[in-house]
Design an enzyme around this catalytic site. Structure first.
Site, PDB file in Angstrom:
ATOM      1  N   GLY A 275       0.833  -1.201   0.000  1.00 14.79           N
ATOM      2  CA  GLY A 275       0.000   0.000   0.000  1.00 14.79           C
ATOM      3  C   GLY A 275       0.863   1.244   0.000  1.00 14.79           C
ATOM      4  O   GLY A 275       2.010   1.218  -0.465  1.00 14.79           O
ATOM      5  N   SER A 276       0.308   2.310   0.534  1.00  9.81           N
ATOM      6  CA  SER A 276       1.000   3.600   0.448  1.00  9.81           C
ATOM      7  C   SER A 276       2.112   3.705   1.490  1.00  9.81           C
ATOM      8  O   SER A 276       2.120   2.987   2.496  1.00  9.81           O
ATOM      9  CB  SER A 276      -0.008   4.724   0.661  1.00  9.81           C
ATOM     10  OG  SER A 276      -0.542   4.618   1.971  1.00  9.81           O
TER      11      SER A 276
ATOM     12  N   GLU B  28       5.631  -3.472   0.899  1.00  8.89           N
ATOM     13  CA  GLU B  28       5.775  -3.101  -0.514  1.00  8.89           C
ATOM     14  C   GLU B  28       4.983  -1.824  -0.700  1.00  8.89           C
ATOM     15  O   GLU B  28       3.750  -1.846  -0.712  1.00  8.89           O
ATOM     16  CB  GLU B  28       5.246  -4.231  -1.420  1.00  8.89           C
ATOM     17  CG  GLU B  28       6.055  -5.513  -1.328  1.00  8.89           C
ATOM     18  CD  GLU B  28       7.488  -5.377  -1.855  1.00  8.89           C
ATOM     19  OE1 GLU B  28       7.798  -4.381  -2.529  1.00  8.89           O
ATOM     20  OE2 GLU B  28       8.300  -6.268  -1.559  1.00  8.89           O
TER      21      GLU B  28
ATOM     22  N   CYS C  73       2.194   0.177  -8.961  1.00  8.69           N
ATOM     23  CA  CYS C  73       3.271   0.731  -8.123  1.00  8.69           C
ATOM     24  C   CYS C  73       4.509   0.995  -8.966  1.00  8.69           C
ATOM     25  O   CYS C  73       5.199   1.987  -8.781  1.00  8.69           O
ATOM     26  CB  CYS C  73       3.561  -0.206  -6.962  1.00  8.69           C
ATOM     27  SG  CYS C  73       3.912  -1.891  -7.460  1.00  8.69           S
TER      28      CYS C  73
HETATM   29  P1  NAD Z   1      -3.372   2.454   1.414  1.00  4.02           P
HETATM   30  O1  NAD Z   1      -2.095   2.519   2.144  1.00  4.02           O
HETATM   31  O2  NAD Z   1      -4.327   3.584   1.542  1.00  4.02           O
HETATM   32  O3  NAD Z   1      -4.196   1.153   1.840  1.00  4.02           O
HETATM   33  C1  NAD Z   1      -3.667  -0.133   1.727  1.00  4.02           C
HETATM   34  C2  NAD Z   1      -4.360  -1.045   2.725  1.00  4.02           C
HETATM   35  O4  NAD Z   1      -4.029  -0.655   4.056  1.00  4.02           O
HETATM   36  C3  NAD Z   1      -5.882  -1.036   2.640  1.00  4.02           C
HETATM   37  O5  NAD Z   1      -6.352  -2.362   2.792  1.00  4.02           O
HETATM   38  C4  NAD Z   1      -6.273  -0.189   3.845  1.00  4.02           C
HETATM   39  O6  NAD Z   1      -7.569  -0.486   4.335  1.00  4.02           O
HETATM   40  C5  NAD Z   1      -5.211  -0.593   4.854  1.00  4.02           C
HETATM   41  N1  NAD Z   1      -4.974   0.367   5.937  1.00  4.02           N
HETATM   42  C6  NAD Z   1      -5.210   1.700   5.966  1.00  4.02           C
HETATM   43  N2  NAD Z   1      -4.809   2.229   7.154  1.00  4.02           N
HETATM   44  C7  NAD Z   1      -4.282   1.220   7.861  1.00  4.02           C
HETATM   45  C8  NAD Z   1      -3.657   1.136   9.147  1.00  4.02           C
HETATM   46  N3  NAD Z   1      -3.498   2.202   9.932  1.00  4.02           N
HETATM   47  N4  NAD Z   1      -3.188  -0.071   9.558  1.00  4.02           N
HETATM   48  C9  NAD Z   1      -3.292  -1.165   8.767  1.00  4.02           C
HETATM   49  N5  NAD Z   1      -3.885  -1.147   7.547  1.00  4.02           N
HETATM   50  C10 NAD Z   1      -4.373   0.035   7.106  1.00  4.02           C
HETATM   51  O7  NAD Z   1      -2.973   2.213  -0.109  1.00  4.02           O
HETATM   52  P2  NAD Z   1      -3.946   2.192  -1.390  1.00  4.02           P
HETATM   53  O8  NAD Z   1      -4.363   3.581  -1.702  1.00  4.02           O
HETATM   54  O9  NAD Z   1      -4.982   1.137  -1.208  1.00  4.02           O
HETATM   55  O10 NAD Z   1      -2.942   1.649  -2.513  1.00  4.02           O
HETATM   56  C11 NAD Z   1      -2.167   2.473  -3.319  1.00  4.02           C
HETATM   57  C12 NAD Z   1      -0.723   2.443  -2.879  1.00  4.02           C
HETATM   58  O11 NAD Z   1      -0.224   1.113  -2.884  1.00  4.02           O
HETATM   59  C13 NAD Z   1       0.192   3.207  -3.830  1.00  4.02           C
HETATM   60  O12 NAD Z   1       1.095   3.984  -3.089  1.00  4.02           O
HETATM   61  C14 NAD Z   1       0.946   2.096  -4.568  1.00  4.02           C
HETATM   62  O13 NAD Z   1       2.177   2.481  -5.085  1.00  4.02           O
HETATM   63  C15 NAD Z   1       1.056   1.083  -3.488  1.00  4.02           C
HETATM   64  N6  NAD Z   1       1.356  -0.238  -4.056  1.00  4.02           N
HETATM   65  C16 NAD Z   1       2.613  -0.765  -3.892  1.00  4.02           C
HETATM   66  C17 NAD Z   1       2.939  -1.997  -4.451  1.00  4.02           C
HETATM   67  C18 NAD Z   1       4.301  -2.597  -4.277  1.00  4.02           C
HETATM   68  O14 NAD Z   1       4.436  -3.795  -4.477  1.00  4.02           O
HETATM   69  N7  NAD Z   1       5.320  -1.832  -3.933  1.00  4.02           N
HETATM   70  C19 NAD Z   1       1.973  -2.687  -5.189  1.00  4.02           C
HETATM   71  C20 NAD Z   1       0.715  -2.123  -5.346  1.00  4.02           C
HETATM   72  C21 NAD Z   1       0.410  -0.893  -4.774  1.00  4.02           C
END
Ligand code: NAD
Length: 467
Positions: A218-219, A240, A274
């Protein structure tokens, strides 16, 4: 409206509450997902911990199960792919490929060998090192490619001998819930639990005492929170995170050819990858020609509902992201960038944004300095290769980067100067099954893919045989 169920201890479990899931191609809610409460999460953790006991010791069984998972996925591939398109927006052909890759991934991890290593064999002792599974894995995933994200953790965790509690993004919970349903008949109860809910649920998972590992994609902002939360309990983390990948074009490339080859490396899945190209550095001498060629491609890209057969680019996945892209483009234009193609939302329902090429882009504009994660590409000009390398590296991100050149030696020399987990030459974003995928700096912690994911879900165990 269709309601989906969670998978807890091998059974279908409804939520005591539900939340709406929106189709980004219409902007309308079309299904409901269960909201997992704390008791249900506890039940999933208890089940995963109980399943782990036998699961970890029976590699043959795990291998059979992984093949059964692949078969089960392929048997219901079309149903799963359609759900992924409805909730995520991606073209159906991409979603179908995603299911096929997920099935392939189960088979590849089933075949993977984890050799025992002998580190000493003499009159004193035989000392061997094996890999021991770490326990229950809490997997928390984003919304961009839900099926791939889920299987990226499930398959190596199964190979390692771990059980999994998996939470998809609240924007795209359905394909993952369906995946859990499809795999109920293949994976023993408790080895895969799928729960759904909002961000709080993710936090409960990272704070929960049962998981020994967290696999988070995620982010950066959330990844940092996850890391802090996991550290309190010394959980192992695999993070990641986001990227802001630079692509550097060298002056020996043909402008039209390079634009042709680069375009989909930036705009695939509407830029919501990503490791997409997110900043493009072009020599001053060919800047105009590359911008023109990219703009022509952007103008002729077919944007539409992912269910339509001729759609090449679907919508942005969700309203906040759609508004963010619009804001980043408008901000760049106010700061002096020029819209060479696109630059606005499509009229009508859904979160459609025209594929956008921004010329005269520069550092200091948020669309250059931050991760846009959408269908808008800033193109920057550079005076010297050293200047381009310095600017590409001047970022808190370090996921991927690429060099485009007709001279392989020149490109290879440059590749090693780039601060990124992966550097591609004359392509971008290719992820073969054996290569490690790891971000440097804020783009991640730990490596995944292939044997590296299995290493992330195992730890070395030394067996010392005295002689
Ligand atoms: P996000 O971080 O907003 O959310 C990801 C997940 O985390 C969701 O399931 C969300 O509900 C959960 N979450 C949110 N707050 C949390 C907390 N405090 N504790 C635990 N879990 C929590 O990311 P997004 O907007 O869903 O995804 C986009 C991001 O993901 C982009 O930055 C992208 O580059 C990244 N990404 C990275 C890869 C990689 O392999 N490096 C792959 C795909 C996406």
């Amino acid at each position: 409206m269709t309601t989906f169920t969670m998978t807890i201890d091998g059974r279908a479990v409804a939520g005591h509450a539900t939340f709406d899931v929106v189709n980004p191609a219409t902007g309308e809610a079309f299904a409901e997902a269960p909201e997992c409460d704390r008791e249900q999460l506890d039940a999933a953790m208890v089940s995963a911990q109980a399943a782990f006991r036998d699961w970890r010791d029976d590699l043959d069984r795990r291998r059979q199960v992984m093949h059964a998972c692949a078969d089960a996925l392929l048997a219901r591939a079309e149903e799963l792919a359609r759900i992924a398109t409805l909730e995520q927006g991606m073209p159906l052909s991409n979603a179908r490929r995603g299911v096929q890759r997920a099935a392939d991934s189960f088979r590849r991890y089933a075949a993977l060998e984890l050799p025992r290593t002998v580190v000493q064999d003499d009159h004193e002792a035989l000392v061997e090192v094996v890999r021991r599974p770490i326990g229950v894995i809490a997997a928390i995933k984003p919304w961009n490619v839900p099926i791939a994200m889920a299987v990226n953790t499930i398959a190596p965790a199964f190979r390692a001998g771990c059980s999994v509690v998996l939470k998809p993004s609240p924007f795209t919970p359905l394909a993952t819930l369906k995946l859990g349903e499809i795999l109920r008949g293949a994976a023993p109860a408790g080895t895969l639990n799928v729960v759904s809910g909002g961000n709080d649920l993710g936090q409960w998972m990272t704070e929960h005492p049962t998981p020994r590992g967290v696999s988070f994609t995620g982010s950066v902002a959330t990844g940092k929170r996850v890391n802090v939360s996991a550290a309190a309990d010394l959980k192992r983390v695999l993070l990641e995170l986001g990227g802001n990948d630079a692509a550097i074009v060298l002056d020996d490339m043909d402008p039209v050819d390079v634009a042709d080859r680069l375009y989909w490396r930036a705009f695939g899945n509407s830029g919501q990858i990503c490791m997409a190209v997110k900043r493009l550095y072009v020599p001053e001498s060919m800047y105009g020609a590359v911008v023109d060629a990219l703009a022509t491609k952007a103008r002729t890209t077919r944007v539409g509902n992912g269910l339509d057969a001729d759609t090449e680019l679907g919508p942005v996945n969700n309203r906040p992201q759609f508004e963010r892209i619009a804001g980043l483009v408008d901000g760049a234009v106010r700061a002096g960038a020029h819209v060479a193609a696109g630059g606005r939302a499509l009229e009508g329902a859904g979160y459609f944004y025209e594929p956008t090429i921004l010329s005269e882009a520069a550092e200091g504009m948020p669309i250059v300095d931050e991760e846009q994660f959408g269908p808008a590409l800033p193109v920057l000009s550079y005076a010297s290769v050293d200047d381009a390398v310095h600017r590409a590296n001047d970022s808190t991100f370090g996921l991927g980067a690429s060099v485009w050149s007709a001279d392989p030696d020149r490109a290879a020399a440059l590749a090693e100067r780039l601060e990124a987990g992966t550097v591609w030459i004359n392509t971008h974003g290719m992820l073969g099954h054996a290569q490690p995928f790891a971000g440097t700096k804020w783009s991640g912690l730990g490596a995944e893919n292939g044997i590296w994911s299995v290493h992330a879900f195992t730890e070395p165990q030394t067996i010392y045989h005295a002689r």
